[in-house]
Structure formats: structure tokens, C-alpha cells
Motif scaffolding. Structure first.
Motif, PDB file in Angstrom:
ATOM      1  N   SER A   1      -1.148  -7.201   3.963  1.00  9.39           N
ATOM      2  CA  SER A   1      -0.145  -7.319   4.896  1.00  9.39           C
ATOM      3  C   SER A   1       1.349  -8.064   4.405  1.00  9.39           C
ATOM      4  O   SER A   1       1.934  -7.284   4.761  1.00  9.39           O
ATOM      5  CB  SER A   1      -0.826  -8.344   6.002  1.00  9.39           C
ATOM      6  OG  SER A   1      -1.818  -7.188   6.871  1.00  9.39           O
ATOM      7  N   THR A   2       0.587  -9.283   3.980  1.00  4.66           N
ATOM      8  CA  THR A   2       1.857 -10.161   3.434  1.00  4.66           C
ATOM      9  C   THR A   2       2.625  -8.707   2.341  1.00  4.66           C
ATOM     10  O   THR A   2       3.871  -8.566   1.538  1.00  4.66           O
ATOM     11  CB  THR A   2       2.062 -10.705   3.281  1.00  4.66           C
ATOM     12  OG1 THR A   2       1.616 -11.543   4.435  1.00  4.66           O
ATOM     13  CG2 THR A   2       2.961 -11.724   2.627  1.00  4.66           C
ATOM     14  N   TRP A   3       2.018  -8.581   1.773  1.00  5.49           N
ATOM     15  CA  TRP A   3       2.001  -7.701   0.023  1.00  5.49           C
ATOM     16  C   TRP A   3       3.509  -6.445   0.556  1.00  5.49           C
ATOM     17  O   TRP A   3       3.578  -5.728  -0.154  1.00  5.49           O
ATOM     18  CB  TRP A   3       0.577  -6.933  -0.338  1.00  5.49           C
ATOM     19  CG  TRP A   3       1.095  -6.842  -2.008  1.00  5.49           C
ATOM     20  CD1 TRP A   3       1.474  -7.129  -3.070  1.00  5.49           C
ATOM     21  CD2 TRP A   3       0.822  -4.956  -2.064  1.00  5.49           C
ATOM     22  NE1 TRP A   3       1.930  -5.865  -3.723  1.00  5.49           N
ATOM     23  CE2 TRP A   3       1.492  -4.801  -3.512  1.00  5.49           C
ATOM     24  CE3 TRP A   3       0.466  -4.356  -1.401  1.00  5.49           C
ATOM     25  CZ2 TRP A   3       0.517  -3.534  -3.645  1.00  5.49           C
ATOM     26  CZ3 TRP A   3      -0.417  -3.062  -1.745  1.00  5.49           C
ATOM     27  CH2 TRP A   3       0.014  -2.349  -3.128  1.00  5.49           C
ATOM     28  N   LYS A   4       2.417  -5.786   1.547  1.00  6.18           N
ATOM     29  CA  LYS A   4       2.466  -4.535   1.613  1.00  6.18           C
ATOM     30  C   LYS A   4       3.870  -4.878   2.575  1.00  6.18           C
ATOM     31  O   LYS A   4       4.909  -3.833   2.355  1.00  6.18           O
ATOM     32  CB  LYS A   4       2.321  -4.120   2.912  1.00  6.18           C
ATOM     33  CG  LYS A   4       0.622  -2.846   2.454  1.00  6.18           C
ATOM     34  CD  LYS A   4       1.229  -2.314   0.978  1.00  6.18           C
ATOM     35  CE  LYS A   4       1.885  -1.124   1.915  1.00  6.18           C
ATOM     36  NZ  LYS A   4       1.603   0.457   1.101  1.00  6.18           N
ATOM     37  N   GLY A   5       4.213  -6.232   2.868  1.00  4.40           N
ATOM     38  CA  GLY A   5       5.950  -6.158   3.801  1.00  4.40           C
ATOM     39  C   GLY A   5       5.751  -5.985   5.506  1.00  4.40           C
ATOM     40  O   GLY A   5       6.846  -5.784   6.003  1.00  4.40           O
ATOM     41  N   TRP A   6       4.296  -5.900   6.026  1.00  2.73           N
ATOM     42  CA  TRP A   6       4.514  -5.888   7.451  1.00  2.73           C
ATOM     43  C   TRP A   6       4.691  -6.706   8.648  1.00  2.73           C
ATOM     44  O   TRP A   6       4.011  -7.388   7.903  1.00  2.73           O
ATOM     45  CB  TRP A   6       2.999  -4.823   7.959  1.00  2.73           C
ATOM     46  CG  TRP A   6       2.668  -3.685   6.738  1.00  2.73           C
ATOM     47  CD1 TRP A   6       3.452  -2.501   6.355  1.00  2.73           C
ATOM     48  CD2 TRP A   6       1.120  -2.910   6.149  1.00  2.73           C
ATOM     49  NE1 TRP A   6       3.074  -1.349   5.508  1.00  2.73           N
ATOM     50  CE2 TRP A   6       1.778  -1.273   5.610  1.00  2.73           C
ATOM     51  CE3 TRP A   6       0.082  -3.397   6.448  1.00  2.73           C
ATOM     52  CZ2 TRP A   6       0.501  -0.993   5.533  1.00  2.73           C
ATOM     53  CZ3 TRP A   6      -0.914  -2.870   6.292  1.00  2.73           C
ATOM     54  CH2 TRP A   6      -0.375  -1.057   6.082  1.00  2.73           C
ATOM     55  N   ASP A   7       4.505  -6.258   9.021  1.00  9.87           N
ATOM     56  CA  ASP A   7       5.029  -7.985  10.077  1.00  9.87           C
ATOM     57  C   ASP A   7       5.550  -7.251  11.641  1.00  9.87           C
ATOM     58  O   ASP A   7       5.253  -5.974  12.025  1.00  9.87           O
ATOM     59  CB  ASP A   7       7.028  -7.243  10.569  1.00  9.87           C
ATOM     60  CG  ASP A   7       6.317  -9.100  11.321  1.00  9.87           C
ATOM     61  OD1 ASP A   7       6.703  -8.974  12.425  1.00  9.87           O
ATOM     62  OD2 ASP A   7       7.721  -9.993  10.446  1.00  9.87           O
ATOM     63  N   LYS A   8       3.906  -7.900  11.813  1.00 13.51           N
ATOM     64  CA  LYS A   8       3.339  -7.101  13.475  1.00 13.51           C
ATOM     65  C   LYS A   8       4.630  -6.294  14.444  1.00 13.51           C
ATOM     66  O   LYS A   8       4.902  -5.927  15.600  1.00 13.51           O
ATOM     67  CB  LYS A   8       2.621  -8.135  14.652  1.00 13.51           C
ATOM     68  CG  LYS A   8       1.684  -8.430  13.786  1.00 13.51           C
ATOM     69  CD  LYS A   8       0.922  -9.629  14.657  1.00 13.51           C
ATOM     70  CE  LYS A   8      -0.164 -10.008  13.768  1.00 13.51           C
ATOM     71  NZ  LYS A   8      -1.132 -11.036  15.057  1.00 13.51           N
ATOM     72  N   ARG A   9       5.955  -7.018  14.553  1.00 11.23           N
ATOM     73  CA  ARG A   9       7.394  -6.895  15.577  1.00 11.23           C
ATOM     74  C   ARG A   9       7.242  -5.733  14.586  1.00 11.23           C
ATOM     75  O   ARG A   9       8.175  -4.751  15.952  1.00 11.23           O
ATOM     76  CB  ARG A   9       7.226  -7.785  15.326  1.00 11.23           C
ATOM     77  CG  ARG A   9       7.837  -9.416  15.674  1.00 11.23           C
ATOM     78  CD  ARG A   9       8.658 -10.572  15.855  1.00 11.23           C
ATOM     79  NE  ARG A   9       8.685 -11.141  14.121  1.00 11.23           N
ATOM     80  CZ  ARG A   9       9.076 -11.483  13.186  1.00 11.23           C
ATOM     81  NH1 ARG A   9       9.988 -12.243  14.208  1.00 11.23           N
ATOM     82  NH2 ARG A   9       9.292 -11.726  11.919  1.00 11.23           N
ATOM     83  N   ASP A  10       7.779  -5.062  13.483  1.00  8.81           N
ATOM     84  CA  ASP A  10       8.147  -4.231  13.463  1.00  8.81           C
ATOM     85  C   ASP A  10       6.358  -2.577  13.735  1.00  8.81           C
ATOM     86  O   ASP A  10       7.059  -1.599  12.665  1.00  8.81           O
ATOM     87  CB  ASP A  10       8.326  -3.807  11.361  1.00  8.81           C
ATOM     88  CG  ASP A  10       9.745  -4.511  11.951  1.00  8.81           C
ATOM     89  OD1 ASP A  10      10.143  -5.105  12.689  1.00  8.81           O
ATOM     90  OD2 ASP A  10       9.430  -5.158  10.806  1.00  8.81           O
ATOM     91  N   PHE A  11       5.650  -2.650  14.226  1.00 13.81           N
ATOM     92  CA  PHE A  11       4.331  -2.112  14.201  1.00 13.81           C
ATOM     93  C   PHE A  11       4.987  -0.687  14.995  1.00 13.81           C
ATOM     94  O   PHE A  11       5.342  -1.108  16.135  1.00 13.81           O
ATOM     95  CB  PHE A  11       3.361  -2.540  14.667  1.00 13.81           C
ATOM     96  CG  PHE A  11       2.021  -1.601  15.195  1.00 13.81           C
ATOM     97  CD1 PHE A  11       1.250  -1.257  13.629  1.00 13.81           C
ATOM     98  CD2 PHE A  11       1.948  -0.575  16.184  1.00 13.81           C
ATOM     99  CE1 PHE A  11       0.113  -0.104  13.667  1.00 13.81           C
ATOM    100  CE2 PHE A  11       1.106   0.103  16.045  1.00 13.81           C
ATOM    101  CZ  PHE A  11      -0.144   0.581  14.930  1.00 13.81           C
ATOM    102  N   GLY A  12       4.997   0.597  14.511  1.00  8.03           N
ATOM    103  CA  GLY A  12       5.105   1.745  14.869  1.00  8.03           C
ATOM    104  C   GLY A  12       6.402   2.268  14.676  1.00  8.03           C
ATOM    105  O   GLY A  12       7.349   2.898  16.186  1.00  8.03           O
ATOM    106  N   LYS A  13       7.796   1.528  14.536  1.00  8.07           N
ATOM    107  CA  LYS A  13       9.022   1.492  14.344  1.00  8.07           C
ATOM    108  C   LYS A  13       9.618   1.854  12.517  1.00  8.07           C
ATOM    109  O   LYS A  13       9.270   1.078  11.558  1.00  8.07           O
ATOM    110  CB  LYS A  13       9.891   0.494  14.574  1.00  8.07           C
ATOM    111  CG  LYS A  13       9.591  -0.033  15.522  1.00  8.07           C
ATOM    112  CD  LYS A  13       9.996  -1.293  15.840  1.00  8.07           C
ATOM    113  CE  LYS A  13      10.080  -2.264  17.041  1.00  8.07           C
ATOM    114  NZ  LYS A  13      10.330  -3.442  17.794  1.00  8.07           N
TER     115      LYS A  13
END
Length: 68
Positions: free
Chosen positions: A10-22
Motif C-alpha cells: 500500500s505504501t509502495w503504491k501510494g494508497w491511502d485509506k482516506r483516498d479510497f474510491g476517489k
């Protein structure tokens, strides 16, 4: 606590729970061009397989598509 493989990915992909689905503006433009012509009818049903951070899911829902 050690970082799990999920956390690392998730860190490597730059994903953040707050940005899910945006989806970003660029992603929305891309989805409009690539997917929009095929699912222009809002009565269409879309199955999103979930291989990412939910950008396609968010894009579909913002346009009123029945997406799960």
C-alpha cells in the motif's frame, strides 16, 4: 511493529485509506475515454474486481452506475 507485506505494498503504491474510491482528475479523464463509451447507459451493472484503490468504483458511482 514490523511492516506487513500489505502495508508495504500500500505504501509502495501510494494508497491511502482516506483516498479510497476517489479517482484523480487524470484517472477520471482516462476512465471517461476508455470505459465511458461502453457503459454510457446508467442502467448498466458493473462488477469492479477491486485490483487497486477503488478508483474505478468511485468513478462509476459518481456517474450513477450500479457498481459493486
Amino acid at each position: 511493529m514490523a511492516m506487513t507485506s500489505h502495508d508495504w505494498y500500500s505504501t509502495w503504491k501510494g494508497w491511502d485509506k482516506r483516498d479510497f474510491g476517489k479517482p484523480s482528475g487524470d484517472e477520471s479523464t482516462y476512465f471517461d475515454a476508455e470505459l465511458g463509451p461502453f457503459i454510457a447507459d446508467t442502467k448498466v451493472r458493473v462488477l469492479e474486481l477491486g485490483f487497486g484503490n477503488g478508483e474505478v468504483l468511485g468513478w462509476c458511482r459518481a456517474r450513477g452506475y450500479n457498481c459493486i
